[in-house]
Structures are given as structure tokens and as C-alpha cells.
Scaffold this motif. Sequence first.
Motif, mmCIF file in Angstrom:
data_model
loop_
_atom_site.group_PDB
_atom_site.id
_atom_site.type_symbol
_atom_site.label_atom_id
_atom_site.label_comp_id
_atom_site.label_asym_id
_atom_site.label_seq_id
_atom_site.Cartn_x
_atom_site.Cartn_y
_atom_site.Cartn_z
ATOM 1 N N PRO A 84 0.848 -1.197 0.000
ATOM 2 C CA PRO A 84 0.000 0.000 0.000
ATOM 3 C C PRO A 84 0.879 1.242 0.000
ATOM 4 N N LEU A 85 0.891 1.962 -1.111
ATOM 5 C CA LEU A 85 1.818 3.091 -1.256
ATOM 6 C C LEU A 85 1.543 4.209 -0.256
ATOM 7 N N GLY A 86 0.314 4.225 0.323
ATOM 8 C CA GLY A 86 0.001 5.221 1.338
ATOM 9 C C GLY A 86 0.919 5.149 2.552
ATOM 10 N N ARG A 87 1.543 3.997 2.752
ATOM 11 C CA ARG A 87 2.453 3.860 3.899
ATOM 12 C C ARG A 87 3.663 4.773 3.787
ATOM 13 N N SER A 88 4.101 5.036 2.572
ATOM 14 C CA SER A 88 5.261 5.911 2.435
ATOM 15 C C SER A 88 4.909 7.249 1.790
ATOM 16 N N GLU A 89 3.737 7.378 1.171
ATOM 17 C CA GLU A 89 3.352 8.634 0.524
ATOM 18 C C GLU A 89 1.847 8.827 0.717
ATOM 19 N N PRO A 90 1.466 9.721 1.653
ATOM 20 C CA PRO A 90 0.043 9.897 1.965
ATOM 21 C C PRO A 90 -0.818 10.199 0.739
ATOM 22 N N ASP B 194 -4.746 5.668 -1.821
ATOM 23 C CA ASP B 194 -5.687 4.784 -2.522
ATOM 24 C C ASP B 194 -4.981 3.917 -3.564
ATOM 25 N N THR B 195 -3.676 3.756 -3.395
ATOM 26 C CA THR B 195 -2.914 3.082 -4.453
ATOM 27 C C THR B 195 -2.151 1.883 -3.912
#
Lengths: 447, 125
Positions: A411-417, A421-422
Motif C-alpha cells: 500500500p503506497l500510502g504507507r510511504s506517501e500519503p 488509494d494506491t
Amino acid sequence: MTYSPHTEADRARMLDAIGVASVDGLFDDIPSAVRAGPWSVPPPLVEQEVRAELARLAGRNRIPEVSFLGAGVYRHLIPSVVSEVISRPEFATSYTPYQPEVSQGTLQSIYEFQSLICELTGMEVATASHYDGATATAEAALMACRLTRRTRVAVSAGLNPDYRRVLETYCSGPGIEVVDVPVDLAEGGSGTTEPSSAAEALGDDVACLIVAHPNFLGQLEPMRELADAAHAAGGLFVAVVEPISLALLEPPGDYGADLVAAEGQPLGVPVSFGGPYVGLMAARMASVRQMPGRLVGATRDVNGRKGYVLTLQAREQHIRREKAASNICTNQALMALAATAYLTAVGPIGLREVAELSMTQARHLTGALVAAGLAERRFGGTYLNEVALRVPDAARRHAALAERGIVAGYPLGRSEPALHDTLLLAATEVTTDADIDRLVAELEETR
Amino acid sequence: MSYPDDLRYSKEHEWVRLEDDRATIGITSFAADELGDIVFVELPEVGATLSQFGTFGVVESVKAVSDLYAPVSGEVVEVNEALGDSPELLNSDPFGKGWIALVTLSDAAELDALLDAAAYADETA
């Protein structure tokens, strides 16, 4: 038998000679407040009980049934010959000996590794390896600073965030400033480093521009333009690559990379928490004296026979002390050997097939998810075997799938808020069509 | 060992030959012998500014690497390009063909901090 070379009588004599009453007395200078212990260690167990305990702990591991997790580490088929070669005791148990030239076999294997990395990257010289991709990248940044005598490094936000943190740590000691170059994160945008924003970040005090290709979002970067931008500012260009992709992509040496760093894990090293992995680094011959770590060279002995040596050791810490090119000369010899065995086993055609099949499966994966209305491409541009897909409510659904034994990528939200949703999903040649069907079916159920 | 009388020497084993306001810099035969076979010299760039006793380059031998320390301050106007292909000139002719750099001397008074041949011979005795 005892493995301890000293008897109680030996110890008593030594203590007597230095006038100390007991072994504990040797530690009297250490204040009790900072001493470790007392230890609370369970009583000893018999082998059978130890096995049972370890099995219980191992039972807590959650091994996914299906995984699309990549994010810098990739599962590939590892031919059995790789473990056969690296399990040989001559390789598996030996540390690089002092007077390394005694171990011609070890040196030859490292020389072949270096040669393969040069061939893959299109560069002129490669090191004997580093801990992992992150440390190889950080070492490349320090090397660029030495070569240019500059004190800032520019790094694309497309670099793996873990690498970015290791880079920061490495740069903090010598006082090197790390400057970020943004990636276009707009919906449907390029997902890459814009050469114009790179040019803005560069200046006459920037030693290098570091760009990952493919980047952490899976996107292919405009490497040639970015290399040109770095060179126009008098800096060097550091390409951080994925080695299997080099079977399909232009070699970094061809698009103007001055330094190449990579995680070598995809080349025959299994995915495991904490490694061991293997860092790759390659450069141009003109900068060889600033390379960190070990280098093996080929030469001839007095009788004209071919032999291998550790070369240019004057760069290293045991000779150059605090002015050495790096204070780490450890290489990952066994993992480098795995990479050598892997590349030798699959050969150039096999490597290309691995890369193509991985790419094909990633397209199949994307196509299936998009056709089912479950996801859409987050960015334009080109990807290889890893793709950023917009999946509504990504974090919750990722967690729900994990409960069902499926790792739906990273989940890319872990490193880039901004990318909450990506999901970043990877496929390789070990990803089956059935895996993809299962992901589609289970993701459907988490709507 | 004796050393050429027309040069000045630093305790870091560099020599200076002064002609008008220009100073040629090299390393002494003592330094070259101690280092052993020299295999690489990292030369300063033309235009670089040296400061007295600061580092300005590197010599690498088969057994050691040493920094070069500038015996005087000044701007580099020429470097001995021949050392690129023939670093062994530092061993074979350290006071002649093995010169390293030519600089414009910025402060002649700095020479007072250097040794003459006899004092340097004592230093290395």
C-alpha cells in the motif's frame, strides 16, 4: 570435549599474574548502573523440547498463499544449481582469508561476478558487492561527492523510501545535504521525475542526481534526459536499477550513468525478512580509485599463469585508515556467488525470458483487475513487472486480503500519503494465472 | 643521505625549487624510497589554490597511500602530466623528472618555515 582453550587453572594463573582476584574483577571499572543483566533466561531444555519450542514459534509465521508484494524485492524461480553451488563448504563456510590470494577459487568467483555485473549494466568496473541495494546507493552518493568534491546530493522521490533513509544516515556523518527532486504524483500523471524539476534542484554544489529505474512506483524514468540534466550542472548521474530489468532495458552505461547501484536479490537470492541480500555497484574505470569496498582483478603470475588478486587495496581502510574510500569493505560474497550461479544458469536468453514473462504477467494482472472494474492505472507512462493501481479504500482491503492469505502488494500510502488509494503490485514468472484469478475474486468480495 | 642544496624541504618530505616567484614542488628521494614503487599520483588541478601544509594530492605505492602536503601556498599553473603514465619517475628521479606541480608563490616568507638541505638531512637521519 570442551571448546574453551583455558582451564580454571590457566585462568587462575593469569588473574594472579595481573593481580586481580576474579574474572568479575576485570569489569570493576564499569559502573553497575550501565551493566547488562541480570538475565532472566529460562532453564535449559533438551533438544526435543527446543525443537518443539522453535516449531511453535515458526507456527506463528504467516506465509501468504498468494503474494503480489515486490517494492524492491522480487520472488523468482531459483534453479536448484544455485543452492547446490553456494552450499559447497569451500564457499559456504569460508570468510575472505587474510592473504586472500591463497583462495583462488573464491577470488575467481568474485571476478566472474564483477564481470557479469559490468556486462549487465554496460559499465566498466564493478565492485565485489555490498550489503544491499540501499547501502550500495548510499555508497554511490558518497563516491560522487568524493569525485566531484561537492557536498550535496539530489535524489528523486522515486527512490525506494528505505534507500532514501539509509542514504540520509550515510550522508549525515560527513555533513552531506540530501536534496529531494519531486515525482509527478498527479492522477494520471507521469509518475516519474521531471527533467525540469531535476534541473531546478541541481546546482554547482550538487555532486549527483540519483534516480531509480524503474522507480518505486514501477514507472520507467526518462533516464537519458535526467542524465543530461545532471551532467549539464557538472554533476554525476547515479542510476539505481533492478538487475533483471536490464535484460530488456538499455544498459545504464549507454544512457550516461556514471555510477550504477542495485539490489541484486532478484538474481537467485530468496526473499527473506532482513536478508541476506546483495548490493551491486558499477562505475567507469576513470573513477575506480574512488570506489568503495573490495575489487578483484585478474593478472598473471611470474610463470605467466592466470591468477586473481585483490587489487587497488590502497583505497581500503586497512591501508588508508580514515581516508579510505569507505569504512566498509565487507562484501556479500556468498550472495554474489548466488547471483553469479543464477546468471550463469539462466544465461542471457533465459534472463530475457524471465524479464518478459514477469512483464507479461504484470500486464495480465493489470488487465484482469481493470476489466473487473476493481482498479485502474494510477499513472500513465510505462511499467515493467510492477504497477501502481488505484484501488478505492486500498488500506482496508489490503488488510482484509491479508487475513485471507493474499498479500495484495504494497500500500503506497504507507510511504506517501497522497497515494493512500494506491497499491503497488508486482508480478514475476512465478505469478500464475490462478494467482491473478484468486486476487480478482477475493478483491471483489472486499468491496 | 644528502639532498640538493638549492631546494627547501618540508618535514612532510616535499621539496620546493624557487625560480623568481614560481615554485616547483615534488617529493624527496627519502619519501619515494620509504613509499616503495609508486604506481599512481593524483595531481592537483591547474588553477587550484594550495595552502602551505594543506593536502593537494595523493601518491599511491604498492604498499601505502599518502597525501601530498603543499610546502608553500600558491596557485597551480602547471602539473607534471608525465606522471599519469609514468608515476615511477617519482622513484627514479624525484628531484628532476619526477616534479609534481609548478605554483606561483603567494608568500615568500613561508619559505622560512622550511628546512635547508642540511637540516632536512638531519631530520631524516
